[in-house]
Structure formats: C-alpha cells, structure tokens
Write an enzyme that holds these catalytic residues in place. Sequence first.
Site, PDB file in Angstrom:
ATOM      1  N   PRO A  84       0.852  -1.298   0.009  1.00 51.69           N
ATOM      2  CG  PRO A  84      -0.871  -1.703   1.487  1.00 51.69           C
ATOM      3  CD  PRO A  84       0.378  -2.114   1.009  1.00 51.69           C
ATOM      4  CD  GLU A 130       0.090  -7.501  10.494  1.00 49.74           C
ATOM      5  OE1 GLU A 130       0.070  -5.859  10.454  1.00 49.74           O
ATOM      6  OE2 GLU A 130      -0.856  -8.238  10.287  1.00 49.74           O
ATOM      7  NE  ARG A 135      -5.634  -4.223 -21.517  1.00 45.87           N
ATOM      8  CZ  ARG A 135      -5.761  -2.918 -21.595  1.00 45.87           C
ATOM      9  NH1 ARG A 135      -5.083  -2.225 -20.500  1.00 45.87           N
ATOM     10  NH2 ARG A 135      -6.510  -2.174 -22.240  1.00 45.87           N
ATOM     11  CG  ASP A 193      -9.157  -1.726 -23.871  1.00 45.12           C
ATOM     12  OD1 ASP A 193     -10.020  -2.122 -24.627  1.00 45.12           O
ATOM     13  OD2 ASP A 193      -8.064  -2.616 -23.797  1.00 45.12           O
TER      14      ASP A 193
END
Length: 244
Positions: free
Chosen positions: A101, A134, A172, A187
Amino acid sequence: MIKRIWILTLFPEMFKPFLDCGIAGAAFRGERSEDFKFELHFVNIRDYSTTKYKSVDDSPYGGGPGMVMRADILKDALLKGVQEAGGYESLDQLEVVYTSPRGTVWTNKVARDFGVSILGSPDKDIVFIAGRYEGVDERFLSKYVTKFYSIGDYVLTGGELAIMTILDSAVRFVPGILGNKLSSEYDSFEDGMIEFPQYTKPREFEGMEVPSILLEGHHKKIQEWQHQEKLAMTKNWRPDLLKK
Ligand code: ADE
C-alpha cells in the site's frame, strides 16, 4: 529475446490459473510472440528458510500484532534463488518490485509506463516480491527494492493478487503481445473515459433492440455516436473521471 520474470512467493500455486487461462496466460507462457518471449520463474521463499520448521517470519521488534518476513531469508531467496540461479553478474540487471500500500498507486497510465519501459524493455529482468503477514523487514526493502507499487487503497493479505493485477494490466501495452493493436487504444481510460456500450447478436434481446445507428454502416456517424456514448456513460457511471 527472452524477458525473465522472477516471482518470490510463499504461494506459487496461486499463479497457476492465471498462467493457464486467456491471453495474458499465453503471453506469460511465452506463446504470444516469437521475438519477445516472457519466461516466468517462481522462487518459493520457504526454500530459503534456515529454521527447523521452515518459517520465514518472526514477531516484530517493539511488539504488536502479526508477524514480519525476515530480511535474511528474503535476501537469500533473491541472491541465491534469482541472482545466482539466473546467472546475473549484478543486481543492477534486475528491477526489484515490491507490492505494498505504500507504493505508487496503479492506474492505467502507470500500467502503460510499466508495460512499455519495464515489462516490454530488454534492459532488465524483473523480480516481484510477494509479501505476506504484516509485511517485510524494512532493512530488506530499503536495500534491495527498486520499485514499489500499490494496486489501491485497501489491504490485501498478500502481494500475489497485486502482482497478477500488475502483470495482467501492463502486458496489454507491451508492443507485439496484444493481438489487436488498436484495442488497447479503444479501451477504457485511454482518453480518461470509460468505454462506449457494445452490442452483438441477437439483434433483439428480451424486447431490446441494438441501437439502429450501429446497423446502418455509416462509419463516421458510428464514431460520432460512440464518442457521445462515451461521454454519457462516463457522466453516468464515473463522473469523477470528467472532473479530472
Ligand atoms: N499488498 C497488500 N496490500 C496491497 C495493495 N493494496 N497493493 C499492492 N500490494 C499489496
């Protein structure tokens, strides 16, 4: 040329269905292009454990919940499992990616940059490290990781799904890998909007007809209609994108 991708994980089996299915699976099995072949290598971090019960984590210094992955074990997995096994003279030949994160938030633009200049570039091979528990001892991250990415502001129980998301959305943009070159341009997000609606057979479904303009064959009119629909769809479903 061959582009090797190394994945350090405790759960290599999670990647099997990803590799077995669809166009991304074929790409990462090295089957989409003769000139540019991906080769995926899995390193099970547990194989580098030095403890009696093959553990790879321990409790955090300073206390607190959960467990932390050990720097020494990850270092061995990287240096022996990747550098030595792969015959790399230096770690400079590798981009070492950790998903967390804390990283750069993954968007279509980040995916395109990664697809073009990292995944699709012959310069360096790539190592992905999938964290669990963690997290990972900070000393390993600060010494060995070169790129951090987050797939969004939520917490996964492990990095494996993030790695698959990154690979799937970036491949892609690797030239020559996606069959229809135009399709990545059409897209969603390429122009900051979502896609226009699509229709196929049957022409009538439960009383609903395909928009007649799509049946008339006027290419210019169809393009204009698709553009208007994109705007309307974005306004309706993702107004936040128009503000940006
Ligand atoms: N690992 C745990 N949560 C994550 C996230 N949001 N993005 C990438 N890797 C993660």
